[in-house]
Design an enzyme around this catalytic site. Structure first.
Site, short mmCIF file in Angstrom:
data_model
loop_
_atom_site.label_atom_id
_atom_site.label_comp_id
_atom_site.label_asym_id
_atom_site.label_seq_id
_atom_site.Cartn_x
_atom_site.Cartn_y
_atom_site.Cartn_z
N LEU A 86 10.73 -20.53 -5.04
CA LEU A 86 9.91 -19.61 -4.42
C LEU A 86 8.48 -19.74 -4.68
O LEU A 86 8.18 -19.95 -6.14
CB LEU A 86 10.28 -18.06 -4.80
CG LEU A 86 9.35 -16.90 -3.98
CD1 LEU A 86 9.42 -16.88 -2.71
CD2 LEU A 86 9.78 -15.60 -4.83
N HIS B 213 2.20 3.59 -9.08
CA HIS B 213 2.07 2.32 -9.50
C HIS B 213 3.09 1.70 -10.18
O HIS B 213 3.49 0.45 -10.16
CB HIS B 213 0.69 2.03 -10.27
CG HIS B 213 -0.52 2.45 -9.55
ND1 HIS B 213 -0.67 1.88 -8.02
CD2 HIS B 213 -1.62 3.05 -9.74
CE1 HIS B 213 -1.80 2.21 -7.64
NE2 HIS B 213 -2.34 3.06 -8.54
N ASP C 240 0.96 -1.19 -0.03
CA ASP C 240 0.03 0.03 -0.02
C ASP C 240 0.70 1.34 -0.24
O ASP C 240 1.68 1.22 0.52
CB ASP C 240 -0.85 -0.04 1.25
CG ASP C 240 -1.98 0.94 1.01
OD1 ASP C 240 -2.52 1.36 0.01
OD2 ASP C 240 -2.64 1.23 1.98
N ARG D 172 2.48 -4.85 6.13
CA ARG D 172 1.75 -4.04 5.44
C ARG D 172 2.54 -2.64 5.34
O ARG D 172 2.72 -2.08 6.35
CB ARG D 172 0.33 -3.66 6.15
CG ARG D 172 -0.52 -2.51 5.17
CD ARG D 172 -1.83 -2.19 5.70
NE ARG D 172 -2.78 -1.48 4.70
CZ ARG D 172 -3.68 -1.60 4.15
NH1 ARG D 172 -4.73 -2.63 4.64
NH2 ARG D 172 -4.38 -0.67 3.40
C1 IPE Z 1 -5.50 -2.74 0.12
O1 IPE Z 1 -5.02 -1.37 -0.27
C2 IPE Z 1 -5.49 -3.34 -1.37
C3 IPE Z 1 -4.00 -3.60 -1.78
C4 IPE Z 1 -2.83 -3.27 -1.42
C5 IPE Z 1 -4.11 -4.22 -3.15
P1 IPE Z 1 -6.25 -0.27 -0.18
O2 IPE Z 1 -5.61 0.92 -0.39
O3 IPE Z 1 -7.14 -0.75 -1.38
O4 IPE Z 1 -6.89 -0.19 1.11
P2 IPE Z 1 -7.77 0.52 2.02
O5 IPE Z 1 -8.88 1.04 1.11
O6 IPE Z 1 -6.87 1.76 2.62
O7 IPE Z 1 -8.19 -0.34 3.15
C1 IPE Z 2 -1.42 0.29 -3.30
O1 IPE Z 2 -1.33 1.72 -3.34
C2 IPE Z 2 -1.91 -0.53 -4.69
C3 IPE Z 2 -3.25 -0.67 -4.94
C4 IPE Z 2 -4.25 -0.90 -4.00
C5 IPE Z 2 -3.79 -1.32 -6.10
P1 IPE Z 2 -2.82 2.70 -3.15
O2 IPE Z 2 -3.10 3.02 -4.78
O3 IPE Z 2 -3.76 2.03 -2.37
O4 IPE Z 2 -2.14 3.83 -2.72
P2 IPE Z 2 -2.41 4.96 -1.88
O5 IPE Z 2 -2.99 4.18 -0.61
O6 IPE Z 2 -3.73 5.73 -2.27
O7 IPE Z 2 -1.30 5.74 -1.37
MG MG Z 3 -4.15 2.31 -0.39
#
Ligand code: IPE
Ligand code: IPE
Ligand code: MG
Length: 222
Positions: free
Chosen positions: A119, A25, A8, A167
């Site tokens: 792995l 990303h 995240d 996380r």
């Molecule tokens: C969790 O991240 C899902 C992934 C890392 C793929 P999110 O950014 O979607 O989670 P929330 O919305 O903060 O819980």
């Molecule tokens: C995690 O990063 C990737 C996915 C959930 C696909 P985010 O896109 O959730 O990044 P933030 O949480 O908005 O910073």
């Molecule tokens: Mg996120």
């Protein structure tokens, strides 16, 4: 050991640099490569990565498209390298909402890496732990099989059992990831945004794990 990572913080990493979220990303995909390469030497034999949740479809269509394009590109370009390094790739989650092209790439990547023994790399796309548990229970009911803990374990394909959930990105929640499997997993939260995550961060998380006392409800060995 089996490590799972909720990757995240891509969006916030990009926004902090006045970049579009897509750049976050893309940088996140580089972090995946670093971590996959470092995992075996840290004793990580299974690595499960949360790449796209079943709830992430709620994001703007353009962002979803950016992510899907990244997944397709990396399936296409990374598969051979994974096979060479002995990684076996499995994609977790629903397939029916993915494009045909994506489904084909997944099938090909899984087949080409099927013999990997170094792995066990599992990437969760369109994944919801609650949906997976419901699906496992439904499959058992349809077979007339008893719904036991072991049967659900087997139906979820959980082996090897999960040791550590990491996380990144400051939030302290599981967001519907591996809820059944994390029953006795250790949890490691870090403020590092996913694109900044390096092999050294993984090493620190693994060291943190080794410093914990796992009791599984019993008393610690004296
Ligand atoms: C969790 O991240 C899902 C992934 C890392 C793929 P999110 O950014 O979607 O989670 P929330 O919305 O903060 O819980
Ligand atoms: C995690 O990063 C990737 C996915 C959930 C696909 P985010 O896109 O959730 O990044 P933030 O949480 O908005 O910073
Ligand atoms: Mg996120």
């Amino acid at each position: 050991m089996h490590v799972a990572i909720i990757m995240d913080g891509n969006g916030r990493w990009a926004t902090a640099r006045a970049l579009p979220r897509a750049a976050g990303h893309r940088a996140g995909a580089d972090a995946v490569r670093r971590v996959v390469r470092a995992a075996p030497s840290l004793g990580v034999r299974a690595l499960t990565l949360y790449a796209f949740s079943a709830e992430n479809w709620k994001r703007p269509p353009l962002e979803v498209e950016v992510l899907m394009r990244l997944f397709r590109r990396h399936l296409l370009t990374e598969t051979r390298r994974l096979a060479e390094h002995g990684a076996r790739l499995t994609i977790l989650g629903r397939r029916d909402r993915l494009s045909n092209g994506m489904r084909e790439l997944i099938a090909r990547a899984e087949a080409e890496t099927a013999n990997g023994t170094v792995l066990d790399l599992r990437i969760a796309i369109d994944y919801s732990a609650r949906d997976e548990i419901a699906r496992a229970a439904r499959a058992l009911v349809e077979r007339g099989a008893p719904i036991t803990r072991e049967a659900i374990d087997a139906a979820l394909g959980t082996a090897p059992s999960l040791d550590l959930v990491i996380r990144t990105g400051r939030e302290r929640r599981l967001s519907d990831f591996l809820l059944w499997e994390s029953a006795y997993a250790e949890l490691h939260f870090t403020d590092v945004m996913w694109p900044d995550f390096t092999a050294a961060h993984l090493e620190r998380a693994v060291a943190d794990f080794h410093s914990r006392t796992r009791r599984f409800g019993a008393l610690a060995a004296s």
